[in-house]
Design an enzyme around this catalytic site. Sequence first.
Site, PDB file in Angstrom:
ATOM      1  N   GLN A 100       0.850  -1.197   0.000  1.00 49.49           N
ATOM      2  CA  GLN A 100       0.000   0.000   0.000  1.00 49.49           C
ATOM      3  C   GLN A 100       0.882   1.242   0.000  1.00 49.49           C
ATOM      4  OE1 GLN A 100      -3.371  -0.641   3.127  1.00 49.49           O
ATOM      5  NE2 GLN A 100      -1.725  -2.028   3.644  1.00 49.49           N
ATOM      6  N   HIS A 118      -1.365   1.537  -4.384  1.00 50.78           N
ATOM      7  CA  HIS A 118      -1.723   2.951  -4.252  1.00 50.78           C
ATOM      8  C   HIS A 118      -0.818   3.878  -5.052  1.00 50.78           C
ATOM      9  CE1 HIS A 118      -3.907   1.819  -0.240  1.00 50.78           C
ATOM     10  NE2 HIS A 118      -4.587   1.488  -1.311  1.00 50.78           N
ATOM     11  N   CYS A 126      -0.076  14.653 -15.934  1.00 50.32           N
ATOM     12  CA  CYS A 126      -1.002  15.756 -16.200  1.00 50.32           C
ATOM     13  C   CYS A 126      -2.432  15.224 -16.217  1.00 50.32           C
ATOM     14  CB  CYS A 126      -0.666  16.401 -17.542  1.00 50.32           C
ATOM     15  SG  CYS A 126      -1.939  17.574 -18.074  1.00 50.32           S
TER      16      CYS A 126
HETATM   17  P1  NAD Z   1      -1.212   3.055   8.821  1.00 49.26           P
HETATM   18  O1  NAD Z   1      -0.434   4.289   9.127  1.00 49.26           O
HETATM   19  O2  NAD Z   1      -2.679   3.091   8.927  1.00 49.26           O
HETATM   20  O3  NAD Z   1      -0.717   1.908   9.841  1.00 49.26           O
HETATM   21  C1  NAD Z   1       0.618   1.639  10.104  1.00 49.26           C
HETATM   22  C2  NAD Z   1       0.704   0.348  10.909  1.00 49.26           C
HETATM   23  O4  NAD Z   1       2.079   0.005  11.036  1.00 49.26           O
HETATM   24  C3  NAD Z   1       0.131   0.440  12.329  1.00 49.26           C
HETATM   25  O5  NAD Z   1      -0.704  -0.670  12.557  1.00 49.26           O
HETATM   26  C4  NAD Z   1       1.367   0.400  13.227  1.00 49.26           C
HETATM   27  O6  NAD Z   1       1.122  -0.254  14.466  1.00 49.26           O
HETATM   28  C5  NAD Z   1       2.315  -0.416  12.364  1.00 49.26           C
HETATM   29  N1  NAD Z   1       3.742  -0.184  12.620  1.00 49.26           N
HETATM   30  C6  NAD Z   1       4.351   0.930  13.099  1.00 49.26           C
HETATM   31  N2  NAD Z   1       5.683   0.730  13.169  1.00 49.26           N
HETATM   32  C7  NAD Z   1       5.924  -0.540  12.711  1.00 49.26           C
HETATM   33  C8  NAD Z   1       7.097  -1.310  12.530  1.00 49.26           C
HETATM   34  N3  NAD Z   1       8.306  -0.844  12.840  1.00 49.26           N
HETATM   35  N4  NAD Z   1       6.964  -2.562  12.031  1.00 49.26           N
HETATM   36  C9  NAD Z   1       5.745  -3.066  11.713  1.00 49.26           C
HETATM   37  N5  NAD Z   1       4.599  -2.379  11.867  1.00 49.26           N
HETATM   38  C10 NAD Z   1       4.685  -1.118  12.361  1.00 49.26           C
HETATM   39  O7  NAD Z   1      -0.748   2.574   7.412  1.00 49.26           O
HETATM   40  P2  NAD Z   1      -1.431   1.612   6.324  1.00 49.26           P
HETATM   41  O8  NAD Z   1      -2.128   0.471   6.994  1.00 49.26           O
HETATM   42  O9  NAD Z   1      -0.382   1.353   5.314  1.00 49.26           O
HETATM   43  O10 NAD Z   1      -2.622   2.399   5.611  1.00 49.26           O
HETATM   44  C11 NAD Z   1      -2.804   3.668   5.285  1.00 49.26           C
HETATM   45  C12 NAD Z   1      -2.389   4.268   3.948  1.00 49.26           C
HETATM   46  O11 NAD Z   1      -1.199   4.954   4.242  1.00 49.26           O
HETATM   47  C13 NAD Z   1      -2.037   3.422   2.783  1.00 49.26           C
HETATM   48  O12 NAD Z   1      -2.987   3.645   1.825  1.00 49.26           O
HETATM   49  C14 NAD Z   1      -0.674   3.990   2.252  1.00 49.26           C
HETATM   50  O13 NAD Z   1      -0.805   4.344   0.890  1.00 49.26           O
HETATM   51  C15 NAD Z   1      -0.476   5.226   3.043  1.00 49.26           C
HETATM   52  N6  NAD Z   1       0.878   5.608   3.515  1.00 49.26           N
HETATM   53  C16 NAD Z   1       2.003   5.197   2.864  1.00 49.26           C
HETATM   54  C17 NAD Z   1       3.255   5.567   3.354  1.00 49.26           C
HETATM   55  C18 NAD Z   1       4.485   5.122   2.633  1.00 49.26           C
HETATM   56  O14 NAD Z   1       4.472   4.977   1.410  1.00 49.26           O
HETATM   57  N7  NAD Z   1       5.568   4.836   3.351  1.00 49.26           N
HETATM   58  C19 NAD Z   1       3.351   6.343   4.514  1.00 49.26           C
HETATM   59  C20 NAD Z   1       2.165   6.755   5.147  1.00 49.26           C
HETATM   60  C21 NAD Z   1       0.941   6.357   4.639  1.00 49.26           C
END
Ligand code: NAD
Length: 250
Positions: A100, A118, A126
């Site tokens: 994701q 995603h 564009c």
């Molecule tokens: P989320 O922020 O909702 O959840 C993050 C999860 O990771 C939590 O359950 C948390 O407990 C867990 N977590 C935190 N540290 C961790 C670690 N060291 N090891 C394992 N797990 C850990 O994120 P999500 O479920 O991916 O969903 C939300 C949306 O966020 C997605 O659609 C994504 O596109 C987007 N997103 C992406 C990024 C990225 O590309 N890095 C960053 C932020 C959000």
Amino acid sequence: MDIPDVLRHALREASMVTAFTGAGISAESGVPTFRSADGLWKKMRPEELASMDGFLRNPALVWEWYAERKRIIAEVRPNPGHLALAQMQDLFPRFAVVTQNIDNLHQRAGSRVVHELHGSIERNYCMACGHNYSNEAVLAMTGVPACTACGGRVRPDVVWFGEALPDDTWEAAVHAAQYADVFFSIGTSAVVYPAASLPIMARRAGALLVEVNPESTPLTPDADVFLQGAAGAIMPAVVECVQRERKGKR
Ligand code: NAD
């Protein structure tokens, strides 16, 4: 760390393994998650930034936020969790990452099959004519980037709230869920649909469902194995366990 016998046995027999990842796997690289205590969403409502409505209402704010995230992501590096998944692809006949995340860190770690549900923060296009733009090109523009070909608005190539997932990527993700013998759900709060339906789909199709997260999530009661902790500590231990078993067998 101890890997439960049921997982060790399943990994010994597995011909297809899928790793489904979320923002948590990149947290140890320094990319903020959305829902953690210090997550990005605490400061701003998601629909103000990552939605078409939000973009049309305030494109300058949305671009400011994405420009900042693009800079953060350009500077961070894959962590041991990403690197362990790249190693795992050579330990099983078939292996896929379904993510994701939009940060490109799996590819930078060396993973070859990565289904980006995603989109990617590294790409932009564009909205009027579809012309593609690199991050370098958009970050060099001042204000809201405009298409040099037609003058249309340029947006990041990410899936915003309320938008459909790309059909071909979704089909590939469903396939990777349905054919997995072991399905890891790593660092995701498992609340963003339809992506969050993949672990359950995999389990119904017969996979052993393994969750890796420091905290429990809505998925935890359905997981066959819950490995509580950081992906950067747990996934290398899983790889080590598989490698040790293989050596022991020779
Ligand atoms: P989320 O922020 O909702 O959840 C993050 C999860 O990771 C939590 O359950 C948390 O407990 C867990 N977590 C935190 N540290 C961790 C670690 N060291 N090891 C394992 N797990 C850990 O994120 P999500 O479920 O991916 O969903 C939300 C949306 O966020 C997605 O659609 C994504 O596109 C987007 N997103 C992406 C990024 C990225 O590309 N890095 C960053 C932020 C959000």
